[in-house]
Design an enzyme around this catalytic site. Sequence first.
Site, short mmCIF file in Angstrom:
data_model
loop_
_atom_site.label_atom_id
_atom_site.label_comp_id
_atom_site.label_asym_id
_atom_site.label_seq_id
_atom_site.Cartn_x
_atom_site.Cartn_y
_atom_site.Cartn_z
N SER A 70 0.97 -1.25 0.06
CA SER A 70 -0.11 -0.14 -0.10
C SER A 70 0.82 1.23 0.02
O SER A 70 2.00 1.29 0.43
CB SER A 70 -0.75 -0.07 1.29
OG SER A 70 -1.64 0.96 1.11
N ASP A 71 0.34 2.13 -0.76
CA ASP A 71 0.87 3.56 -0.58
C ASP A 71 -0.02 4.61 -0.61
O ASP A 71 -1.16 4.61 -0.75
CB ASP A 71 2.01 3.84 -1.75
CG ASP A 71 3.02 4.63 -1.65
OD1 ASP A 71 3.87 4.44 -0.83
OD2 ASP A 71 2.99 5.72 -2.06
#
Length: 194
Positions: A70-71
Amino acid sequence: MPQPHIILASSSPYRKELLSRILENFEAISPDIDETPFPDEEPIELVARLAQQKALAIAVSHPEALVIGSDQVCVLNNQILGKPGTMDKAIEQLKACSGQTVTFYTSLCVTNANETAQNTTVVATKVRFRQLSDKEIISYLEKEQPFDCAGSFKCEGLGIVLFEAIESKDPTALIGLPLIALATKLRELGVQLI
């Protein structure tokens, strides 16, 4: 059916806490990737690419695992606001956000080493800031010290008082991991959550 080994490709304490809301057993490993944006790369493209790269960086050395990458990027007037790191930079960011609408793009990639196609989701969250006085900004930053947070605030803490409104399909996306989208993907992959 045995549950797969699940790895969160992150060192973020916020993402670990979020994932622990829906999963009891998982491992967190920090991926070592270059997060520098490509020239002319749009924020949505950037976060999608980084989520994929984080997940794949861990999946390569853990082929048996299901890996979650995730970012997140924070965007104000087409400019990405990073983690401030210092009080001065955080003051500058919150002054710029005052009275403005900021969009957070949070990406999610769930993969393993055998996946050839990378299925990545990006959730947009719009945060409308109220007009903030210099005194409020400094008081907030001294109390919460959100210097490791994009946009210089923590919505799960005192940062909520800085806003007029939040618009999102997934309230956890703003904290750093879209749990509604993640739960959907994990169920599709046979992971029992409840």
